[in-house]
Every structure is written in C-alpha cells, then in structure tokens.
Design an enzyme around this catalytic site. Structure first.
Site, PDB file in Angstrom:
ATOM      1  N   ASP A 213       0.641  -1.438   0.109  1.00 59.58           N
ATOM      2  CA  ASP A 213      -0.325   0.032  -0.022  1.00 59.58           C
ATOM      3  C   ASP A 213       0.751   1.281  -0.199  1.00 59.58           C
ATOM      4  O   ASP A 213       1.832   0.922   1.184  1.00 59.58           O
ATOM      5  CB  ASP A 213      -0.467  -0.415   1.289  1.00 59.58           C
ATOM      6  CG  ASP A 213      -1.376   0.993   1.340  1.00 59.58           C
ATOM      7  OD1 ASP A 213      -3.095   0.950   0.942  1.00 59.58           O
ATOM      8  OD2 ASP A 213      -1.219   2.515   1.804  1.00 59.58           O
ATOM      9  N   ILE A 214       1.331   2.219  -0.949  1.00 59.37           N
ATOM     10  CA  ILE A 214       1.608   3.703  -1.042  1.00 59.37           C
ATOM     11  C   ILE A 214       0.891   4.271   0.058  1.00 59.37           C
ATOM     12  O   ILE A 214      -0.345   4.424  -0.017  1.00 59.37           O
ATOM     13  CB  ILE A 214       0.990   3.966  -2.160  1.00 59.37           C
ATOM     14  CG1 ILE A 214       1.119   3.374  -3.311  1.00 59.37           C
ATOM     15  CG2 ILE A 214       2.059   5.658  -2.464  1.00 59.37           C
ATOM     16  CD1 ILE A 214       0.744   3.388  -5.002  1.00 59.37           C
ATOM     17  N   ASN A 221      -1.812  12.208  -4.306  1.00 60.95           N
ATOM     18  CA  ASN A 221      -3.068  12.621  -5.313  1.00 60.95           C
ATOM     19  C   ASN A 221      -3.162  13.877  -5.060  1.00 60.95           C
ATOM     20  O   ASN A 221      -3.201  14.921  -5.654  1.00 60.95           O
ATOM     21  CB  ASN A 221      -3.731  11.519  -5.350  1.00 60.95           C
ATOM     22  CG  ASN A 221      -3.647  10.950  -7.010  1.00 60.95           C
ATOM     23  OD1 ASN A 221      -3.183  11.137  -7.976  1.00 60.95           O
ATOM     24  ND2 ASN A 221      -5.050  10.872  -6.904  1.00 60.95           N
ATOM     25  N   ASP A 230      -1.311   8.768 -11.120  1.00 58.62           N
ATOM     26  CA  ASP A 230      -1.121   7.763 -12.002  1.00 58.62           C
ATOM     27  C   ASP A 230       0.348   7.117 -12.334  1.00 58.62           C
ATOM     28  O   ASP A 230       0.687   6.162 -12.345  1.00 58.62           O
ATOM     29  CB  ASP A 230      -1.926   7.891 -13.389  1.00 58.62           C
ATOM     30  CG  ASP A 230      -3.288   8.043 -13.451  1.00 58.62           C
ATOM     31  OD1 ASP A 230      -4.166   8.007 -12.122  1.00 58.62           O
ATOM     32  OD2 ASP A 230      -4.019   8.885 -14.162  1.00 58.62           O
ATOM     33  N   GLU A 256      -4.252   2.701  -4.381  1.00 63.21           N
ATOM     34  CA  GLU A 256      -3.013   2.366  -4.092  1.00 63.21           C
ATOM     35  C   GLU A 256      -2.805   1.066  -4.306  1.00 63.21           C
ATOM     36  O   GLU A 256      -1.215   0.978  -3.004  1.00 63.21           O
ATOM     37  CB  GLU A 256      -2.908   3.375  -2.859  1.00 63.21           C
ATOM     38  CG  GLU A 256      -3.246   3.547  -2.117  1.00 63.21           C
ATOM     39  CD  GLU A 256      -4.306   4.200  -2.015  1.00 63.21           C
ATOM     40  OE1 GLU A 256      -4.813   4.449  -0.600  1.00 63.21           O
ATOM     41  OE2 GLU A 256      -5.519   4.322  -2.176  1.00 63.21           O
TER      42      GLU A 256
END
Length: 354
Positions: A213-214, A221, A230, A256
């Site tokens: 998971d980012i 974002n 993206d 994400e």
C-alpha cells in the site's frame, strides 16, 4: 473481507452515492458502477474526464453519465469475442461449402467412371471411344478444379484460424490486465491466487502473499494531481513486477494497493522480496513530467503472510491485510510479516490510515 477492506469499499460506495445524489442521477446499477469506479481511481482516463467536468463547474447529467458508462465500462471484450466468433463461423461455413462441393463433384466423377466402365464392356466405335475419353477428361479436369479450390480454402482457413487465435489471445490478455499499470487486474489475481493455493495444497510447497500500500497516496494525489498520482501507481507497479520472477504474479488489488503472489517462496524469502521492493520504491525520485519539478520520494508499507493448509484466498489475504495494517501503524515504510504481528500488537484490523 477484512475490516480494513470493508471500510475502504464502504468509503468508495458512500462517495459514489454522494455524487449520484448531488448530481440528481438515478442510482441505477450502471450509474452506481461508473461513479464507484471513479471513486476508486482505477480508471485514470475516466477520472480525468469527470474531473474536467467538475473543474468547469458542472455536474455530470444523467445523459452524460450514460455516455461515459457506455464509453468506459460497457466492456468491448464481449463484442470482440462475438466478432471473432462470427469470423470463425464464417470461415468454417466456407470450408464446409468447399467440402460439400468437392464431395458432390467426387460423387459425380465416380458415377461417370462407373458409367464408362459399363460402356467399355461393349464394343465401341472409334468415335464413341473418343467421345467417352473427352467426357472423362472433362470430368477429371472438373474434379481437379474442385480439389484445387478445396485446397485453397483449407490453406486460407489455416491462416485465418491462426489470426483468429492471436485475436482471442489478445482479447484474453487485455481482459486480465489493469489498464493503467499494465500488470494483472483483480480478475487475473483471483484466478492466479486460486491456482497457486491449489498447487500449494496438493504439493505442500510453500506459498506467500505480499500486500503493498502506497503511503499517504491520497494526500500526494490531492497535492500534485491525478496525472502525477497515476505516474506513481505505474512506477510502483513496474517496481513490483521487476522484483519478482518465475511463477510469481504481480497484480493491482485496487486503488493504491498491490499484491504479489509468491509460489514456492517461504516466509523468509517473501520478506526479502518485500524489502527489496520497499527499498527500490523509496530509492526512486519523482519528477512532475509537465514541469520537471522534483516531488521527492514515495514510500510503501508491506504485509506478508504465508499459506496454511486450512487457508483459502480470503483468509490468506485477510492475514496479509492485518500485517499491512500493522506496518502502517508501526510507522509506515516497512515490512511486517505475520510472525511479527504478536510482537507489534497487530492482531486486529480496522480502517487503515493511508
């Protein structure tokens, strides 16, 4: 489904219903699907289109939402499969017609030969023999022409069927890939994980699962825009894919989050892979393509679980999800395996702080 995944899906659902309500759009299933997909962010082109509408101060109307649904979500895979099927049917019909013609000609030729055999049993004048020979020669040439046409049809069919097979392979590949990151999508993940679990259960070989998971992706974002977001998703996907090998499978899980299925890999090996991916992601410096502005570095958190004989796909993912949750709450940018959960106090799960 873990508590964390449930809360995440519920958040997407609430966002979709809020957009439907604010825009006065009926909550028909296809419209809900469109705005739910927008809320997840998995289709960047769709999100860019809707974001442009919002930036212009407008809200998507029912007609526009229907147009967007037909453009982005009404799958063309079935249409392409139907096209291939129709082409295959037409080619088979052509071959059948050629075979029928050849059989008709062959039967006629056989009849001519039998008739000629009967004629030859009688005394014939030279003129009658000449006429009989001419008739048999014409029938033989007709038979040769029919056989040549059949050969041509079979040769053409062989080439067409090979092209159709390539088209079918392309459609299948496209249906199994995430359109943004070009790694496996959720459908492909479900199939690949089921197969890996079946093989591990039958052979006793190790199997591990890694969730990624980012960290702080939503903030990133919102700050730099969806196009840069993206870019981050593609970068993480590429990094994940380049650090696995063989039968391993890298997939986008949603939003994400990413997953790596690691057959024939024990817990220790999976943790090493996760650390390699974590370090590779952290090492990459981001640039905003439009301005070459340096945006710094991103990090990701990892949860690693191993397959147990009583596991199914859901239980294995849930355990990896608890590990991921523990990694987030232990400071992010780290790997937590299920063997560490007790030490970190991460046995439970709830909504994650991205």
């Amino acid at each position: 489904m873990s508590d964390q995944e449930f809360m995440r899906a519920l958040g997407y659902a609430n966002a979709a219903f809020d957009l439907l309500k604010r825009s006065g759009i009926p909550p028909y299933p296809q419209f809900y699907e469109l705005l739910y997909t927008y809320a997840t962010g998995v289709n960047p082109t769709l999100n860019n289109r809707i974001n442009t509408i919002f930036r212009n101060g407008a809200a998507p109307s029912q007609d526009l939402v229907e147009t967007l649904y037909n453009e982005f979500l009404k799958s063309d895979v079935n249409d392409r499969m139907s096209s291939v099927s129709e082409r295959m049917h037409a080619r088979i019909e052509a071959v059948h017609d050629a075979i029928d013609a050849a059989m008709t000609t062959a039967n006629a030729y056989s009849g001519s030969l039998q008739s000629a055999t009967g004629d030859l049993e009688h005394e014939l004048s030279p003129e009658m023999i000449r006429q009989l020979a001419g008739r048999l020669l014409a029938e033989t040439r007709r038979m040769q022409d029919t056989n040549s046409e059949l050969e041509r049809q079979l040769e053409s069919s062989r080439d067409d069927i090979a092209a159709l097979q390539r088209d079918l392979d392309d459609v299948r590949r496209e249906s199994m890939l995430d359109p943004l990151t070009k790694i496996a999508n959720r459908k492909s993940l479900d199939e690949g994980l089921a197969e890996a679990i079946r093989e591990a259960a039958e052979t006793g070989a190790p199997l591990s699962l890694m969730l990624v998971d980012i960290d702080h992706f939503k903030t990133f974002n919102d700050t730099y825009g969806h196009q840069t977001g993206d870019q981050v998703l593609r970068l993480v996907a590429m990094t994940l894919k380049s650090n696995i090998k063989g039968k391993d499978l890298a997939a986008r899980y949603g939003g994400e989050e990413f997953v790596a299925v690691l057959p024939s890999t024990d817990m220790e090996g999976a943790v090493i892979v996760a650390e390699n991916v974590r370090k590779a992601i952290q090492a990459k410096e981001l640039l905003k393509r439009s301005t070459n502005e340096k945006l710094g570095r991103i990090t990701a958190s990892f949860g690693v679980a191993r397959f147990h004989p009583t596991d199914n796909a859901m239980s294995l993912i849930e355990r990896a999800d608890r590990c991921l949750y523990a990694a987030k709450h232990a400071g992010r940018n780290r790997v937590v395996s299920e063997s560490e959960l007790v030490e970190l106090g991460g046995g439970g799960s709830s909504a994650s702080a991205a």
